[in-house]
Enzyme design. Structure first.
Site, short mmCIF file in Angstrom:
data_model
loop_
_atom_site.label_atom_id
_atom_site.label_comp_id
_atom_site.label_asym_id
_atom_site.label_seq_id
_atom_site.Cartn_x
_atom_site.Cartn_y
_atom_site.Cartn_z
N MET A 109 18.21 4.80 -9.01
CA MET A 109 17.15 5.54 -9.69
C MET A 109 17.65 6.94 -10.01
SD MET A 109 13.26 6.45 -8.53
CE MET A 109 12.22 7.50 -9.57
N VAL A 140 20.73 7.10 -5.54
CA VAL A 140 20.11 8.03 -6.50
C VAL A 140 21.18 8.47 -7.48
CG1 VAL A 140 18.96 10.24 -6.81
CG2 VAL A 140 18.35 8.79 -4.87
N LYS A 141 20.82 8.44 -8.76
CA LYS A 141 21.76 8.81 -9.81
C LYS A 141 21.68 10.31 -10.10
CE LYS A 141 21.91 5.71 -13.27
NZ LYS A 141 21.36 4.75 -14.28
N ILE A 142 22.83 10.97 -9.95
CA ILE A 142 22.96 12.38 -10.31
C ILE A 142 24.00 12.47 -11.43
CG2 ILE A 142 23.67 14.69 -9.54
CD1 ILE A 142 22.78 13.98 -6.75
N ASN A 163 24.87 7.46 -6.98
CA ASN A 163 25.49 6.88 -8.17
C ASN A 163 25.69 8.05 -9.14
OD1 ASN A 163 25.92 5.81 -10.76
ND2 ASN A 163 24.52 4.09 -10.45
#
Length: 368
Positions: A109, A140-142, A163
């Site tokens: 996400m 968690v997508k950064i 991610n």
């Protein structure tokens, strides 16, 4: 029963993730079917995907209506809807995570695209999403922007799985790998357990070709078209092999740390003249992930070819291509900087459209 092409791909050490998380995917059993039949072991979400799911049906109407009893803030409503989807998807993929010993089976996400250039907000929101979802197989997508890199290191140092998305350049990829390693080192130094941390570096593929091809077209040079994206990814994988080896990595691995696989993102073919599975066939290799849309999954299952570990082939030619492009008048650094900025903007625009869609739904449902 004969193995499918994607199951054979998975046997070579490449994970297959689906790039389109939606409520219907989870609740109709479609995700479970894809796990069984298409070797899917992960799923990702982004604002563009969620925006389409919200506006193209009524799957979220009842929950939005219930939310209106407590809040009319579009962003808060979005997070309530999205976090529920993420939790449910994590639960469906939990067996894949367990079977892989915590190395696969993840749901991703994204933090809000609008904070891609804010280190502190990216870190804080990543921590908050992990807390809210409360599932071990969440990533968690950064974004791998200049501002995102320190947030990636800090979140890793706190033992959170990340991610890293929107990576286009080799230099930025190197910074992302360094951030992950430094985060693991800080985690180990603080007494944390790195075996509970997983990460992928999402290296975007087809968009690089789209931008480079446009510039080559303007220069009247077609012989170099359709080559940069694959060369770029192959050179990134070479860096992966170098960094996750040697004394520094061996120390971390001895503490239980996991490597950070390259994830090939944006692997649908944007140019009709190119083979529709080219970005799968040419980037096969161990300890990698390919995240595919449905049309690419179906195309590969139908006619994809597995010729071996293609990501290891043509490395000298990939290096030479960068020189050839420069000589032709295409500056690599400018290409990748352009597509990064466009990628962040595209997701930001989708997020604003998403919030507008929630506001429209909110008004319609409130009036009903």
């Amino acid at each position: 029963m004969a193995k499918s092409r994607l199951h054979k791909l998975a046997d070579r050490g490449q994970s297959i993730w689906f790039d389109t998380l939606s409520r219907d995917l989870v609740h109709t059993g479609e995700l479970k079917r894809m796990m069984d039949e298409d070797a899917v072991t992960g799923v990702t979400s982004n604002p563009t995907i969620f925006q389409k799911a919200l506006t193209q049906g009524m799957a979220y109407d009842e929950q939005i209506k219930a939310c209106l009893d407590e809040t009319d803030d579009a962003k808060e409503i979005f997070f309530r809807l999205a976090l529920d989807d993420i939790r449910d998807a994590c639960d469906v993929l939990r067996p894949a995570w367990e079977a892989a010993g915590g190395a696969d089976g993840f749901v991703s996400m994204e933090v809000e695209p609008g904070i891609a250039y804010d280190t502190e907000q990216s870190f804080e929101q990543a921590m908050w999403i992990h807390e809210q979802v409360d599932r071990p197989n969440l990533m968690v997508k950064i974004p791998g922007t200049v501002a995102g890199v320190p947030a990636i290191e800090d979140a890793t140092a706190k033992g959170k799985s990340i991610n890293i998305t929107l990576i286009f350049s080799l230099e930025r990829y190197k910074a992302v790998v360094e951030a992950y390693l430094r985060g693991l080192e800080r985690l180990v130094a603080s007494g944390g357990d790195p075996s509970k941390v997983a990460s992928v570096a999402s290296f975007f593929v087809s968009r690089v070709d789209t931008e480079a091809d446009k510039r080559l077209e303007a220069l009247g040079n077609t012989k170099l078209q359709g080559k940069l994206a694959i060369a770029n990814a192959k050179l990134a994988y070479q860096h992966y092999l170098r960094e996750f080896a040697g004394p520094r990595w061996e120390f971390l691995a001895g503490k239980g740390a996991r490597t950070q696989p390259c994830l090939w993102a944006s692997t649908s073919t944007k140019t009709p003249a190119y083979r529709d599975v080219i970005y799968v066939e040419e980037l096969i290799g161990p300890d990698t992930v390919n995240t595919m849309p449905l049309e690419t999954i179906e195309a590969f299952q139908d006619h994809g070819e597995i010729r071996g570990d293609t990501v290891l082939e043509g490395i000298d030619e990939a290096q030479q291509l960068l020189a050839d492009l420069r000589e032709a008048g295409v500056e690599y650094d400018d290409v990748v900087e352009t597509v990064e900025a466009e990628g962040v903007q595209k997701f930001s625009d989708s997020f604003e459209e998403l919030l507008d869609g929630i506001r429209s739904k909110r008004s319609a449902l409130a009036a009903a």
